[in-house]
Design a protein around this motif. Sequence first.
Motif, PDB file in Angstrom:
ATOM      1  N   PHE A 147       7.435 -18.941  -0.050  1.00  0.00           N
ATOM      2  CA  PHE A 147       7.490 -17.358  -0.689  1.00  0.00           C
ATOM      3  C   PHE A 147       5.997 -17.011  -0.439  1.00  0.00           C
ATOM      4  O   PHE A 147       5.108 -17.663  -0.906  1.00  0.00           O
ATOM      5  CB  PHE A 147       7.738 -17.639  -2.059  1.00  0.00           C
ATOM      6  CG  PHE A 147       7.887 -16.254  -2.660  1.00  0.00           C
ATOM      7  CD1 PHE A 147       8.512 -15.293  -2.352  1.00  0.00           C
ATOM      8  CD2 PHE A 147       6.716 -15.893  -3.701  1.00  0.00           C
ATOM      9  CE1 PHE A 147       8.919 -13.997  -2.827  1.00  0.00           C
ATOM     10  CE2 PHE A 147       6.987 -14.518  -4.369  1.00  0.00           C
ATOM     11  CZ  PHE A 147       7.801 -13.722  -3.861  1.00  0.00           C
ATOM     12  N   ILE A 148       6.053 -15.969   0.391  1.00  0.00           N
ATOM     13  CA  ILE A 148       4.648 -15.009   0.544  1.00  0.00           C
ATOM     14  C   ILE A 148       4.801 -13.792  -0.417  1.00  0.00           C
ATOM     15  O   ILE A 148       5.577 -13.001  -0.194  1.00  0.00           O
ATOM     16  CB  ILE A 148       4.496 -14.746   1.889  1.00  0.00           C
ATOM     17  CG1 ILE A 148       4.501 -16.072   2.644  1.00  0.00           C
ATOM     18  CG2 ILE A 148       2.990 -13.862   2.194  1.00  0.00           C
ATOM     19  CD1 ILE A 148       4.534 -15.848   4.460  1.00  0.00           C
ATOM     20  N   SER A 149       3.498 -13.517  -1.277  1.00  0.00           N
ATOM     21  CA  SER A 149       3.545 -12.380  -2.025  1.00  0.00           C
ATOM     22  C   SER A 149       2.314 -11.658  -1.959  1.00  0.00           C
ATOM     23  O   SER A 149       1.295 -12.202  -1.587  1.00  0.00           O
ATOM     24  CB  SER A 149       3.730 -13.124  -3.521  1.00  0.00           C
ATOM     25  OG  SER A 149       3.572 -12.119  -4.552  1.00  0.00           O
ATOM     26  N   HIS A 150       2.582 -10.240  -2.234  1.00  0.00           N
ATOM     27  CA  HIS A 150       1.381  -9.401  -2.479  1.00  0.00           C
ATOM     28  C   HIS A 150       1.699  -8.453  -3.433  1.00  0.00           C
ATOM     29  O   HIS A 150       2.571  -7.804  -3.696  1.00  0.00           O
ATOM     30  CB  HIS A 150       1.226  -8.728  -1.104  1.00  0.00           C
ATOM     31  CG  HIS A 150      -0.215  -8.124  -0.747  1.00  0.00           C
ATOM     32  ND1 HIS A 150      -0.324  -6.999  -1.491  1.00  0.00           N
ATOM     33  CD2 HIS A 150      -1.254  -8.367  -0.082  1.00  0.00           C
ATOM     34  CE1 HIS A 150      -1.711  -6.653  -1.122  1.00  0.00           C
ATOM     35  NE2 HIS A 150      -2.233  -7.569  -0.269  1.00  0.00           N
ATOM     36  N   PRO A 151       0.574  -8.202  -4.394  1.00  0.00           N
ATOM     37  CA  PRO A 151       0.674  -7.408  -5.469  1.00  0.00           C
ATOM     38  C   PRO A 151       0.706  -5.803  -4.958  1.00  0.00           C
ATOM     39  O   PRO A 151       0.363  -5.654  -3.871  1.00  0.00           O
ATOM     40  CB  PRO A 151      -0.595  -7.695  -6.353  1.00  0.00           C
ATOM     41  CG  PRO A 151      -1.493  -8.000  -5.431  1.00  0.00           C
ATOM     42  CD  PRO A 151      -0.745  -8.964  -4.276  1.00  0.00           C
ATOM     43  N   ILE A 152       1.656  -4.790  -5.867  1.00  0.00           N
ATOM     44  CA  ILE A 152       1.384  -3.708  -5.634  1.00  0.00           C
ATOM     45  C   ILE A 152       0.563  -3.081  -6.939  1.00  0.00           C
ATOM     46  O   ILE A 152       1.080  -3.305  -8.001  1.00  0.00           O
ATOM     47  CB  ILE A 152       2.912  -2.957  -5.682  1.00  0.00           C
ATOM     48  CG1 ILE A 152       3.820  -3.632  -4.637  1.00  0.00           C
ATOM     49  CG2 ILE A 152       2.858  -1.444  -5.558  1.00  0.00           C
ATOM     50  CD1 ILE A 152       5.187  -3.268  -4.829  1.00  0.00           C
ATOM     51  N   VAL A 153      -0.435  -2.615  -6.360  1.00  0.00           N
ATOM     52  CA  VAL A 153      -1.415  -1.798  -7.274  1.00  0.00           C
ATOM     53  C   VAL A 153      -1.552  -0.354  -7.096  1.00  0.00           C
ATOM     54  O   VAL A 153      -1.880   0.084  -5.792  1.00  0.00           O
ATOM     55  CB  VAL A 153      -2.776  -2.699  -7.518  1.00  0.00           C
ATOM     56  CG1 VAL A 153      -3.709  -1.949  -8.287  1.00  0.00           C
ATOM     57  CG2 VAL A 153      -2.583  -4.192  -7.704  1.00  0.00           C
ATOM     58  N   SER A 154      -1.397   0.525  -8.060  1.00  0.00           N
ATOM     59  CA  SER A 154      -1.626   1.892  -7.933  1.00  0.00           C
ATOM     60  C   SER A 154      -3.048   2.420  -7.611  1.00  0.00           C
ATOM     61  O   SER A 154      -3.946   1.602  -7.739  1.00  0.00           O
ATOM     62  CB  SER A 154      -1.145   2.636  -9.149  1.00  0.00           C
ATOM     63  OG  SER A 154      -1.929   2.510 -10.337  1.00  0.00           O
ATOM     64  N   ASP A 155      -3.057   3.595  -7.131  1.00  0.00           N
ATOM     65  CA  ASP A 155      -4.350   4.004  -6.762  1.00  0.00           C
ATOM     66  C   ASP A 155      -5.525   4.005  -8.188  1.00  0.00           C
ATOM     67  O   ASP A 155      -6.702   3.985  -7.832  1.00  0.00           O
ATOM     68  CB  ASP A 155      -4.333   5.473  -6.287  1.00  0.00           C
ATOM     69  CG  ASP A 155      -3.754   5.495  -4.926  1.00  0.00           C
ATOM     70  OD1 ASP A 155      -3.735   4.326  -4.153  1.00  0.00           O
ATOM     71  OD2 ASP A 155      -3.092   6.719  -4.823  1.00  0.00           O
ATOM     72  N   THR A 156      -4.973   4.287  -9.210  1.00  0.00           N
ATOM     73  CA  THR A 156      -5.771   3.963 -10.449  1.00  0.00           C
ATOM     74  C   THR A 156      -5.981   2.459 -10.944  1.00  0.00           C
ATOM     75  O   THR A 156      -6.733   2.195 -12.102  1.00  0.00           O
ATOM     76  CB  THR A 156      -5.125   4.808 -11.450  1.00  0.00           C
ATOM     77  OG1 THR A 156      -3.674   4.166 -11.859  1.00  0.00           O
ATOM     78  CG2 THR A 156      -4.852   6.305 -11.047  1.00  0.00           C
ATOM     79  N   GLY A 193       0.714  -1.136   0.044  1.00  0.00           N
ATOM     80  CA  GLY A 193       0.051   0.034  -0.163  1.00  0.00           C
ATOM     81  C   GLY A 193       0.898   1.176  -0.003  1.00  0.00           C
ATOM     82  O   GLY A 193       0.470   2.146  -0.792  1.00  0.00           O
ATOM     83  N   MET A 194       1.829   1.166   0.787  1.00  0.00           N
ATOM     84  CA  MET A 194       2.884   2.494   0.970  1.00  0.00           C
ATOM     85  C   MET A 194       3.354   2.636  -0.568  1.00  0.00           C
ATOM     86  O   MET A 194       3.660   3.720  -0.944  1.00  0.00           O
ATOM     87  CB  MET A 194       3.882   1.890   1.810  1.00  0.00           C
ATOM     88  CG  MET A 194       3.399   2.067   3.407  1.00  0.00           C
ATOM     89  SD  MET A 194       2.451   3.552   3.693  1.00  0.00           S
ATOM     90  CE  MET A 194       4.027   4.771   3.836  1.00  0.00           C
ATOM     91  N   MET A 195       3.749   1.641  -1.440  1.00  0.00           N
ATOM     92  CA  MET A 195       4.493   1.801  -2.388  1.00  0.00           C
ATOM     93  C   MET A 195       3.492   1.661  -3.662  1.00  0.00           C
ATOM     94  O   MET A 195       3.904   1.804  -4.796  1.00  0.00           O
ATOM     95  CB  MET A 195       5.403   0.472  -2.801  1.00  0.00           C
ATOM     96  CG  MET A 195       6.784   0.507  -1.986  1.00  0.00           C
ATOM     97  SD  MET A 195       7.762  -0.804  -2.321  1.00  0.00           S
ATOM     98  CE  MET A 195       6.637  -2.277  -1.648  1.00  0.00           C
ATOM     99  N   SER A 196       2.052   1.883  -3.482  1.00  0.00           N
ATOM    100  CA  SER A 196       1.061   2.084  -4.694  1.00  0.00           C
ATOM    101  C   SER A 196       0.968   3.469  -4.947  1.00  0.00           C
ATOM    102  O   SER A 196       0.251   3.759  -5.798  1.00  0.00           O
ATOM    103  CB  SER A 196      -0.224   1.508  -4.187  1.00  0.00           C
ATOM    104  OG  SER A 196      -0.756   1.995  -2.864  1.00  0.00           O
ATOM    105  N   LYS A 197       1.449   4.263  -4.025  1.00  0.00           N
ATOM    106  CA  LYS A 197       1.289   5.693  -4.187  1.00  0.00           C
ATOM    107  C   LYS A 197       2.233   6.259  -5.366  1.00  0.00           C
ATOM    108  O   LYS A 197       3.155   5.556  -5.749  1.00  0.00           O
ATOM    109  CB  LYS A 197       1.376   6.619  -3.115  1.00  0.00           C
ATOM    110  CG  LYS A 197       0.427   6.223  -1.933  1.00  0.00           C
ATOM    111  CD  LYS A 197       1.055   7.163  -0.634  1.00  0.00           C
ATOM    112  CE  LYS A 197      -0.172   6.444   0.658  1.00  0.00           C
ATOM    113  NZ  LYS A 197       0.393   7.032   1.891  1.00  0.00           N
TER     114      LYS A 197
END
Length: 531
Positions: free
Chosen positions: A159-168, A77-81
Motif C-alpha cells: 500500500f502506497i499512501s499520500h496525504p491530501i492537505v488543503s491550501d490552508t 494536489g488536485m484534490m487539495s483545492k
Amino acid sequence: MSGKSLLKIDLRGLILLLAAATALITLGNALYSSYRVQRQQLIDNTLEANRIYAAKLAASTDQFLHSAQQQLAYSAGMMSKPDGLGRAVEEVERLKSQTDSFNSVTVADATGKVIAISPETIQIVGNTLTSVNAQRALTEQKPFISQPFVSFAGNLVVFISHPIVSDTGTYLGFIGGTIYLKQKSMLHSLLGSHFYTDSSYIYVVDENRRLLYHPDANRIGEAVGPNTVIDAVIRGESGKSQVVNTASVEMLAGYAPITSAHWGIISQQPIETSLLALNTLMLNMLKGILPVGLLGMFAIWWLARLISRPLGQLADCAKNMDSPEAQGKIREVKSWYFESTQIKRALLLGISLLQSKIGKLNKDAQTDPLTGLLNRRAMAQVLETYRSEQTAFSVVVLDIDHFKRVNDTYGHDTGDKVLVQLSKIMQKHSREADSVCRVGGEEFLILLPGTSLEAAGNFAERLRLAVEQASMALIGHITISLGVAHWPDDAKELSETLKLADDRMYQAKQLGRNRVVAHAVEGTVHSCEPQ
C-alpha cells in the motif's frame, strides 16, 4: 628368499618414459592452471554481472515506486483545492486509466471514510477503513510505502499512501494505491522482465525476509531462512557473493537494496551453469592438443630409437664379449655420435684385453690343488658375474676350530687329509649352483645364489652338524665356526658383504666356536647353538 630381480629398462624406453612424463606433467599443469584461471574469471564475471543487474533492477524499482508516489502526490494536489474531494471519483478513474502502476486506488476523508475507489468492483465506498495501514495514513499524515500484508480478499498487497492537505494546511484525508504482488501489475512486469537465458533468476525480499517476488509464484509471501546474502541486503548493503540456496545448490549472487521500500533484490545463477562453457572450452582445447601431442610423441619415439640403437647394439655385444664374433659385431655398429663412438672404442680395447686375460687365466689353475675347490680367482669371477647380473646371494664363511692343534699334534699331512674330507662334506651338502671355495689354509667360503639370509643360516647349521658328526681320519671329530651374510640386504658392496660374513665367523669363535652367527639387522647377533 630368492634373489631380487632388479628392474631393467633400456635407453630408448627411458627416453620415452622421461619425455612422456615431462609432456604429461607439463600438459596437465597447463590445463589445470588454465582451468583454474578461467574458472575464477568466469565466477568473478558472473558475480559482477549479477551485482550490476541487481543494482540496475533495484534502481528501476526504486524509480517506479518514486514515480508511483509522484502520481499520488499530483492527485492529492488536485484534490487539495476547495471542493477537491468532490472530484475524487474522477481522479481515481484518471489514475487507473492513465497508468498501470496500481491494482486499485482509494480516496478516504480525514475520518477514514472511503469516498472513491477504482475499480468499482470493490464495494467499500462509504465504509470507514480500520486497517493498520489506513490508520497509519490517518495518524502520520505523510507519504509512506507499507510493508506487504494480506488484504481482506486474500491478496498479498503493498500500500502506497499520500496525504491530501488543503491550501490552508488542513488535513483532508489521503489517497492510496495498492499493488498486488501475486497478480499482474507494473511492478510484477518490471521484476519479471528478465533478459538472461542462462538459468539465472531474481527474487525480492522485504526487511522481514518475506519473498515479494520469485519466479515460482507459489513461494511469494514465504519467509526465507538464514542466508548471508539476504542478511546483507536487508541491512542496506549491495555486493556479490557465493552462497548455497535453500535447495543446497551453490549459487553466484549479486544483490542491491531498494532503499525507498526497505526491500532487497538478489540476482543469482547456479555455479554449475556458469561453468558449463568452461568445461566445453577445456574439452575442445584437449581435443586440439591431442593430435599435436601424438605427433610429438611419435617424433620423440623416432629420435629415441635413433639415439638408443647404437648403444643397444653395443650393450648386446658387451654381453658376449668372450665370443669369437664379438669384435666383428662391435665394429659393424654405426656410432654416429661422440658418446657411442667412445664406448665402441672402449669395448674394442676391452675385448683385446679380455682375450689376453683369458689366455693367461687358462694357464692358471682355477681350483685349489689340494681340495679341488674353487680358489680365490674363481671366486672373484663368480662374484663379478653376480654383480653384473644383479643376482642376490648369501655367503657362508667357515673356519676349522683349533686347526693349528691338528697340525701340531698329527702333522701337516693329517691336516691336509682333514681339509680334503671337510671339502667333500661341503660339496655333498651344496647345490649344483653353489660355489664352494677355499680362501685360506683352513678357511672356506660358500656362495649361495638366490638364497635368503634365513635359508643360508639353516644351510650353515646343517653343515655344522654334519661336520661335527663326521669321523675324521686319525683325529676323530672336528668342529667349525660359520658366519653368514646376504647381498645386497646386508651391504651394498660385495667386499663389505664378504667382510661382514668373515666378521660373523670370528664372532662365532668368540662366542665359543662350533656355531653359526648371522645378522638379520646390524647390531643383532643370531647364534645357532650346537644340537
